[in-house]
Design a protein around this motif. Structure first.
Motif, mmCIF file in Angstrom:
data_model
loop_
_atom_site.group_PDB
_atom_site.id
_atom_site.type_symbol
_atom_site.label_atom_id
_atom_site.label_comp_id
_atom_site.label_asym_id
_atom_site.label_seq_id
_atom_site.Cartn_x
_atom_site.Cartn_y
_atom_site.Cartn_z
ATOM 1 N N MET A 1 0.841 -1.165 0.000
ATOM 2 C CA MET A 1 0.000 0.000 0.000
ATOM 3 C C MET A 1 0.893 1.237 0.000
ATOM 4 S SD MET A 1 -3.130 0.698 2.651
ATOM 5 C CE MET A 1 -4.133 -0.694 2.235
ATOM 6 N N SER A 2 0.669 2.140 -0.932
ATOM 7 C CA SER A 2 1.491 3.346 -0.995
ATOM 8 C C SER A 2 1.072 4.322 0.089
ATOM 9 C CB SER A 2 1.345 4.000 -2.375
ATOM 10 O OG SER A 2 0.076 4.590 -2.499
ATOM 11 N N GLU A 3 1.931 5.296 0.339
ATOM 12 C CA GLU A 3 1.644 6.307 1.367
ATOM 13 C C GLU A 3 0.380 7.087 1.018
ATOM 14 O OE1 GLU A 3 1.820 8.312 4.800
ATOM 15 O OE2 GLU A 3 3.111 6.650 4.232
ATOM 16 N N GLN A 4 0.126 7.279 -0.281
ATOM 17 C CA GLN A 4 -1.024 8.065 -0.716
ATOM 18 C C GLN A 4 -2.344 7.342 -0.435
ATOM 19 O OE1 GLN A 4 -1.019 9.081 -4.876
ATOM 20 N NE2 GLN A 4 -1.495 11.190 -4.378
ATOM 21 N N THR A 5 -2.348 6.021 -0.449
ATOM 22 C CA THR A 5 -3.580 5.267 -0.223
ATOM 23 C C THR A 5 -3.637 4.651 1.169
ATOM 24 O OG1 THR A 5 -2.621 3.267 -1.167
ATOM 25 C CG2 THR A 5 -3.843 4.719 -2.672
ATOM 26 N N SER A 6 -2.746 5.049 2.018
ATOM 27 C CA SER A 6 -2.722 4.539 3.385
ATOM 28 C C SER A 6 -3.946 5.040 4.151
ATOM 29 C CB SER A 6 -1.452 5.014 4.084
ATOM 30 O OG SER A 6 -1.551 4.763 5.464
ATOM 31 N N LYS B 1 -4.162 5.995 6.983
ATOM 32 C CA LYS B 1 -3.792 7.135 7.820
ATOM 33 C C LYS B 1 -3.983 8.465 7.100
ATOM 34 C CE LYS B 1 -0.480 4.623 10.625
ATOM 35 N NZ LYS B 1 0.896 4.512 11.092
ATOM 36 N N THR B 2 -4.006 8.450 5.778
ATOM 37 C CA THR B 2 -4.150 9.686 5.007
ATOM 38 C C THR B 2 -5.547 9.846 4.408
ATOM 39 O OG1 THR B 2 -3.322 8.644 2.974
ATOM 40 C CG2 THR B 2 -1.697 9.704 4.424
ATOM 41 N N TRP B 3 -6.432 8.889 4.614
ATOM 42 C CA TRP B 3 -7.785 8.994 4.070
ATOM 43 C C TRP B 3 -8.535 10.139 4.733
ATOM 44 C CZ3 TRP B 3 -9.533 3.181 4.314
ATOM 45 C CH2 TRP B 3 -8.856 2.457 3.330
ATOM 46 N N PRO B 4 -9.347 10.862 3.961
ATOM 47 C CA PRO B 4 -10.111 11.963 4.550
ATOM 48 C C PRO B 4 -11.232 11.461 5.470
ATOM 49 C CG PRO B 4 -10.685 11.696 2.234
ATOM 50 C CD PRO B 4 -9.554 10.748 2.518
ATOM 51 N N LEU B 5 -11.644 12.329 6.366
ATOM 52 C CA LEU B 5 -12.742 12.042 7.274
ATOM 53 C C LEU B 5 -14.050 12.413 6.588
ATOM 54 C CD1 LEU B 5 -13.590 11.220 10.189
ATOM 55 C CD2 LEU B 5 -13.479 13.659 10.747
ATOM 56 N N TRP B 6 -15.026 11.529 6.651
ATOM 57 C CA TRP B 6 -16.348 11.743 6.054
ATOM 58 C C TRP B 6 -17.399 11.770 7.153
ATOM 59 C CZ3 TRP B 6 -16.894 12.144 0.683
ATOM 60 C CH2 TRP B 6 -15.750 11.833 -0.061
ATOM 61 N N SER C 1 -19.051 9.429 11.852
ATOM 62 C CA SER C 1 -17.965 9.754 10.932
ATOM 63 C C SER C 1 -17.177 8.505 10.610
ATOM 64 C CB SER C 1 -17.029 10.779 11.571
ATOM 65 O OG SER C 1 -17.723 11.889 12.035
ATOM 66 N N LEU C 2 -16.465 8.543 9.493
ATOM 67 C CA LEU C 2 -15.578 7.446 9.130
ATOM 68 C C LEU C 2 -14.523 7.948 8.165
ATOM 69 C CD1 LEU C 2 -16.545 6.567 6.030
ATOM 70 C CD2 LEU C 2 -18.326 5.415 7.304
ATOM 71 N N HIS C 3 -13.450 7.187 8.021
ATOM 72 C CA HIS C 3 -12.397 7.501 7.067
ATOM 73 C C HIS C 3 -12.554 6.597 5.858
ATOM 74 C CE1 HIS C 3 -9.919 10.198 9.533
ATOM 75 N NE2 HIS C 3 -10.361 9.469 10.562
ATOM 76 N N ALA C 4 -12.378 7.172 4.665
ATOM 77 C CA ALA C 4 -12.456 6.402 3.421
ATOM 78 C C ALA C 4 -11.661 7.150 2.345
ATOM 79 C CB ALA C 4 -13.901 6.226 2.989
#
Length: 99
Positions: free
Chosen positions: A1-6, A8-13, A30-33
């Motif tokens: 998994m790349s850093e961009q799709t980790s 930990k970097t997913w936005p909060l919805w 709320s959730l991250h996706a």
């Protein structure tokens, strides 16, 4: 998994669900996706497991603008001087059944 799709970097919805009983969507959590499609799927799985909803909205938390509860008095104060917005300002005739 790349850093961009980790994860930990997913936005909060922010998740809003419309229940069977009414027409208004209600904030349920709320959730991250990584994107809106995955946010909808995750929201369905997490917040409507028991078929509690008929519609789901997701919005990026970063896109939501909100007033601050600390500024409540100053923010909503202008509405207090508009008495015509209150139903007590008007005289309703007795023959009007439903208003």
């Amino acid at each position: 998994m790349s850093e961009q799709t980790s994860p930990k970097t997913w936005p909060l919805w922010e998740v809003f669900v419309r229940g069977k009983r009414g027409l208004s969507h209600v904030h349920v959590g709320s959730l991250h996706a990584p994107d809106a499609v995955m946010a909808l799927r995750n929201a369905r799985d997490v917040y409507t497991r028991r078929q509690e909803g008929v519609s789901i909205w997701v919005a990026k938390a970063s896109d939501i603008a909100a007033s601050s509860p600390d500024e409540r008095d100053a923010f909503f104060d202008p509405a207090a001087d508009k008495v015509y917005r209150h139903p007590t300002f008007y005289d309703v005739p007795d023959d009007v059944e439903y208003l």
